[in-house]
Design a protein around this motif. Sequence first.
Motif, PDB file in Angstrom:
ATOM      1  N   MET A 177       0.823  -1.309  -0.089  1.00  0.00           N
ATOM      2  CA  MET A 177      -0.073   0.076  -0.016  1.00  0.00           C
ATOM      3  C   MET A 177       0.845   1.288  -0.313  1.00  0.00           C
ATOM      4  N   ILE A 178       1.896   1.382   0.646  1.00  0.00           N
ATOM      5  CA  ILE A 178       2.953   2.412   0.782  1.00  0.00           C
ATOM      6  C   ILE A 178       3.600   2.516  -0.578  1.00  0.00           C
ATOM      7  N   TRP A 179       3.773   1.447  -1.296  1.00  0.00           N
ATOM      8  CA  TRP A 179       4.391   1.699  -2.733  1.00  0.00           C
ATOM      9  C   TRP A 179       3.476   2.438  -3.769  1.00  0.00           C
ATOM     10  N   LEU A 180       2.210   2.258  -3.350  1.00  0.00           N
ATOM     11  CA  LEU A 180       1.411   2.924  -4.358  1.00  0.00           C
ATOM     12  C   LEU A 180       1.390   4.497  -4.077  1.00  0.00           C
ATOM     13  N   ARG A 181       1.393   4.952  -2.755  1.00  0.00           N
ATOM     14  CA  ARG A 181       1.466   6.145  -2.336  1.00  0.00           C
ATOM     15  C   ARG A 181       2.733   6.767  -2.987  1.00  0.00           C
ATOM     16  N   VAL A 182       3.981   6.157  -2.816  1.00  0.00           N
ATOM     17  CA  VAL A 182       5.179   6.597  -3.518  1.00  0.00           C
ATOM     18  C   VAL A 182       5.102   6.791  -5.034  1.00  0.00           C
ATOM     19  N   ILE A 183       4.505   6.010  -5.836  1.00  0.00           N
ATOM     20  CA  ILE A 183       4.399   5.766  -7.102  1.00  0.00           C
ATOM     21  C   ILE A 183       3.662   6.864  -7.545  1.00  0.00           C
ATOM     22  N   LEU A 184       2.251   7.269  -6.560  1.00  0.00           N
ATOM     23  CA  LEU A 184       1.553   8.370  -6.951  1.00  0.00           C
ATOM     24  C   LEU A 184       2.163   9.580  -6.960  1.00  0.00           C
ATOM     25  N   ILE A 185       3.096   9.893  -5.566  1.00  0.00           N
ATOM     26  CA  ILE A 185       3.751  11.097  -5.507  1.00  0.00           C
ATOM     27  C   ILE A 185       5.066  11.221  -6.477  1.00  0.00           C
ATOM     28  N   VAL A 186       5.490  10.370  -6.926  1.00  0.00           N
ATOM     29  CA  VAL A 186       6.522  10.506  -7.915  1.00  0.00           C
ATOM     30  C   VAL A 186       5.976  10.851  -9.304  1.00  0.00           C
ATOM     31  N   ALA A 187       4.914  10.291  -9.666  1.00  0.00           N
ATOM     32  CA  ALA A 187       4.115  10.506 -10.919  1.00  0.00           C
ATOM     33  C   ALA A 187       3.546  12.015 -10.787  1.00  0.00           C
ATOM     34  N   ILE A 188       3.298  12.628  -9.755  1.00  0.00           N
ATOM     35  CA  ILE A 188       2.584  13.953  -9.547  1.00  0.00           C
ATOM     36  C   ILE A 188       3.773  14.866  -9.714  1.00  0.00           C
ATOM     37  N   VAL A 189       5.145  14.507  -8.919  1.00  0.00           N
ATOM     38  CA  VAL A 189       6.186  15.336  -9.121  1.00  0.00           C
ATOM     39  C   VAL A 189       6.654  15.383 -10.572  1.00  0.00           C
ATOM     40  N   ILE A 190       6.673  14.426 -11.342  1.00  0.00           N
ATOM     41  CA  ILE A 190       7.055  14.347 -12.609  1.00  0.00           C
ATOM     42  C   ILE A 190       6.130  15.227 -13.450  1.00  0.00           C
ATOM     43  N   MET A 191       5.098  15.158 -13.340  1.00  0.00           N
ATOM     44  CA  MET A 191       4.022  16.086 -14.043  1.00  0.00           C
ATOM     45  C   MET A 191       4.163  17.358 -14.044  1.00  0.00           C
ATOM     46  N   ILE A 192       4.389  17.751 -12.705  1.00  0.00           N
ATOM     47  CA  ILE A 192       4.753  19.305 -12.507  1.00  0.00           C
ATOM     48  C   ILE A 192       5.949  19.603 -12.789  1.00  0.00           C
ATOM     49  N   VAL A 193       7.001  18.795 -12.986  1.00  0.00           N
ATOM     50  CA  VAL A 193       8.041  19.193 -13.660  1.00  0.00           C
ATOM     51  C   VAL A 193       7.994  19.406 -15.164  1.00  0.00           C
ATOM     52  N   ILE A 194       7.413  18.554 -15.576  1.00  0.00           N
ATOM     53  CA  ILE A 194       7.009  18.644 -17.133  1.00  0.00           C
ATOM     54  C   ILE A 194       6.121  19.796 -17.416  1.00  0.00           C
ATOM     55  N   MET A 195       5.184  20.031 -16.699  1.00  0.00           N
ATOM     56  CA  MET A 195       4.308  21.355 -17.008  1.00  0.00           C
ATOM     57  C   MET A 195       5.379  22.686 -16.763  1.00  0.00           C
ATOM     58  N   ILE A 196       6.102  22.669 -15.859  1.00  0.00           N
ATOM     59  CA  ILE A 196       6.951  24.081 -15.644  1.00  0.00           C
ATOM     60  C   ILE A 196       7.921  24.010 -16.724  1.00  0.00           C
ATOM     61  N   ALA A 197       8.786  22.889 -17.443  1.00  0.00           N
ATOM     62  CA  ALA A 197       9.551  22.954 -18.456  1.00  0.00           C
ATOM     63  C   ALA A 197       8.813  23.264 -19.800  1.00  0.00           C
ATOM     64  N   TRP A 198       7.611  22.912 -19.637  1.00  0.00           N
ATOM     65  CA  TRP A 198       6.863  23.128 -21.070  1.00  0.00           C
ATOM     66  C   TRP A 198       6.462  24.774 -20.827  1.00  0.00           C
ATOM     67  N   ALA A 199       6.115  25.104 -19.793  1.00  0.00           N
ATOM     68  CA  ALA A 199       6.031  26.777 -19.794  1.00  0.00           C
ATOM     69  C   ALA A 199       7.140  27.522 -20.265  1.00  0.00           C
ATOM     70  N   LEU A 200       8.206  26.936 -19.441  1.00  0.00           N
ATOM     71  CA  LEU A 200       9.463  27.914 -19.828  1.00  0.00           C
ATOM     72  C   LEU A 200       9.710  27.771 -21.453  1.00  0.00           C
ATOM     73  N   LEU A 201       9.416  26.676 -21.922  1.00  0.00           N
ATOM     74  CA  LEU A 201       9.956  26.387 -23.211  1.00  0.00           C
ATOM     75  C   LEU A 201       9.221  27.460 -24.206  1.00  0.00           C
ATOM     76  N   GLU A 202       7.786  27.238 -23.825  1.00  0.00           N
ATOM     77  CA  GLU A 202       6.845  28.171 -24.337  1.00  0.00           C
ATOM     78  C   GLU A 202       7.014  29.628 -24.353  1.00  0.00           C
ATOM     79  N   LEU A 203       7.513  30.101 -23.236  1.00  0.00           N
ATOM     80  CA  LEU A 203       7.597  31.533 -23.016  1.00  0.00           C
ATOM     81  C   LEU A 203       9.001  31.832 -23.965  1.00  0.00           C
TER      82      LEU A 203
END
Length: 151
Positions: free
Chosen positions: A1-27
Motif C-alpha cells: 500500500m505504501i508503494w502505491l502512495r510513493v508511485i503516485l507522489i513520484v508521478a505527480i512530481v514528474i507531471m509538475i516538472v514537465i508542466m514547468i519545463a513546457w511553460a518555460l519552453l513556450e515563453l
Amino acid sequence: MIWLRVILIVAIVIMIVIMIAWALLELNLRSTTKRLEAAGVTFEALTGRKLEPELATDQFEAWTHCPSCGEFDCHAMREPLPWIRQDWLAWNSGRTAWIERNTWTQTITSWGGHTSRVIDSAPEYPIAEPVNETRFATIRICKCGKEWGQK
C-alpha cells in the motif's frame, strides 16, 4: 500500500516538472517568435502550426486564441461595461420601425389560383444589437482590435 502512495507522489512530481519545463519552453519560444517575425519569418514556418481562431473559447483562460485572427497570446483585459436597458429599448424600437418600413409580402399561388403560401420578409436590420457584457467576467482585447467576453 505504501508503494502505491510513493508511485503516485513520484508521478505527480514528474507531471509538475514537465508542466514547468513546457511553460518555460513556450515563453522562450514566444520571444524568439516575435524577433523572427520582425525579421520576416512567419509563425507557421517557424513552428509548423497555424493560427487557429476556431480554438477560441468563452471560458476564461490566461493564454487563449483570438476568435478573429487566431493569435495565441495572454490578451489584455478590461472590465465589462454595465448593461443599460435604455440602449437596448432604443435599438429595439428602431429595429421594429425598420421592419415595419421594409417588410414585403410575397404570395405564392398554385396553378388553380389558390394561395398556397404567403411569405413576409424584411432585410436584416443594419445596426448591431447592443451587447450585454455583464454576463462575462472579463472582456479580452487582441492586438488586432477584436474584443470578446470570457466567463
